[in-house]
Scaffold this active site. Structure first.
Site, PDB file in Angstrom:
ATOM      1  N   GLY A 175       0.539  -1.140   0.004  1.00 31.04           N
ATOM      2  CA  GLY A 175       0.054  -0.240  -0.196  1.00 31.04           C
ATOM      3  C   GLY A 175       0.850   1.193   0.038  1.00 31.04           C
ATOM      4  N   TYR A 184       1.566   3.230   2.319  1.00 28.70           N
ATOM      5  CA  TYR A 184       2.451   3.394   3.532  1.00 28.70           C
ATOM      6  C   TYR A 184       3.253   2.205   3.837  1.00 28.70           C
ATOM      7  CZ  TYR A 184       0.424   7.708   5.064  1.00 28.70           C
ATOM      8  OH  TYR A 184      -0.070   9.186   5.235  1.00 28.70           O
ATOM      9  N   ASP A 222     -15.326   0.853   6.518  1.00 26.70           N
ATOM     10  CA  ASP A 222     -14.406   0.218   5.359  1.00 26.70           C
ATOM     11  C   ASP A 222     -15.068  -1.265   5.376  1.00 26.70           C
ATOM     12  OD1 ASP A 222     -13.555   0.671   2.791  1.00 26.70           O
ATOM     13  OD2 ASP A 222     -11.389   0.330   3.678  1.00 26.70           O
TER      14      ASP A 222
END
Length: 301
Positions: A21, A23, A145
């Site tokens: 991802g 990060y 989410d």
């Protein structure tokens, strides 16, 4: 700068990178010593001077919520086993060690036979998902989410809700972020920039419920307006009384010529009823996880 969940840091060997991802990365790893169980290791590299900018909120939230929930060891919530943060020059390396589950629900559905999942399998997956959600909502946690990629399914069929980077503790004065929930699983009130509560997770659960039958997402819009259009094509256009009064998008701005399509006409009455109660436009009328678990669909499960 340590924040270990255990008194002794968990030792492990990285085996393979399984995700990446913005990060950092997620790795499959094996515990060293002990029973040598498989682990999931999330490594974040947070650039910049964290002494000034601080650790990003989503990272703090994920660690704090997982640590809060670890005490209960709920079978349908992924377990945090260890967490540590170490300075790396002017940046920060943060590592989360979690129990390893071999696939997410998206991967699981991609392996389903063309004839689809059995009704018993769908009921089992859905009841486990709802038990996890009921636990979160009882503890005032909004996941925000929920989607197949954030629902893990073990080889033995155990369902575990994961990825709490967007989760929040709900309070009466909470400043709620509009850009939550991946578009295809986003509730109408979020799309309309209205106030929302734990019922946003139940909308997402309804979308997942439909996907268990369809083997594809129910609402596949590519803009927020298109997403709303696709929702209204299935559930019908709401009345003006049900339109959120705090939405910056007025009811009169919509002049829809919407034809309703019954995409799930092969559902049995109990299945159709529960799905419609999850995908109710008005959040206050949407079924809760606790009430969904008491639905007749699960009475013999």
């Amino acid at each position: 700068m340590e924040m270990n969940v255990w008194n002794t840091p968990l030792r492990y060997q990285l085996l393979a990178e399984v995700g990446k991802g913005s990060y950092g990365s997620v790795y499959k790893a094996r515990e060293l010593g002990g029973n040598q169980r498989l682990l999931a290791v999330k490594k974040f590299n947070i650039h910049g001077d964290t002494s000034k900018t601080g650790i990003p909120n989503f990272v703090i939230r994920e660690v704090a919520l997982l640590r809060r929930m670890e005490h209960f060891n709920h079978p349908n919530i992924v377990r945090l086993l260890d967490a540590c943060a170490e300075p790396a020059g002017r940046s920060l390396d943060l590592t989360l060690v979690l129990e390893y589950i071999d696939q997410d629900l998206s991967t699981y559905l991609s392996k389903a036979p063309p004839s689809g999942l059995s009704r018993d399998c769908i009921k089992d997956l859905m009841s486990q998902l709802l038990r996890g959600l009921d636990f979160l909502h009882t503890n005032l946690v909004l996941h925000r989410d929920l989607k197949p990629e954030n629902v893990l399914v073990s080889s033995g069929g155990a369902v575990k809700i994961a990825d709490f980077g967007l989760a929040r503790i709900h309070s009466f004065n909470i400043a709620l972020t509009p850009g939550v929930v991946t578009l295809w699983y986003r509730a109408p009130e979020v799309l309309l920039s209205s106030v929302y509560m734990s019922s946003v997770d139940m909308w997402s659960a309804g979308c997942i419920f439909a996907e268990l039958f369809l083997l594809r997402p129910l609402f596949q819009g590519y803009t927020e307006v298109q997403q709303l259009q696709k929702i209204f094509e299935v559930i019908g256009f709401p009345s003006e009384e049900d339109w959120p009064s705090d939405s910056p998008i007025p009811y009169s701005a919509w002049a829809p010529a919407i034809i309703c399509f019954n995409l799930l006409d092969n559902l049995q009455p109990d299945e159709k009823e529960l799905l419609s109660q999850c995908l109710t436009f008005r959040p206050s009328c949407r079924i809760s996880a606790a009430k969904a678990l008491a639905h007749p669909l699960f009475s013999n499960h």
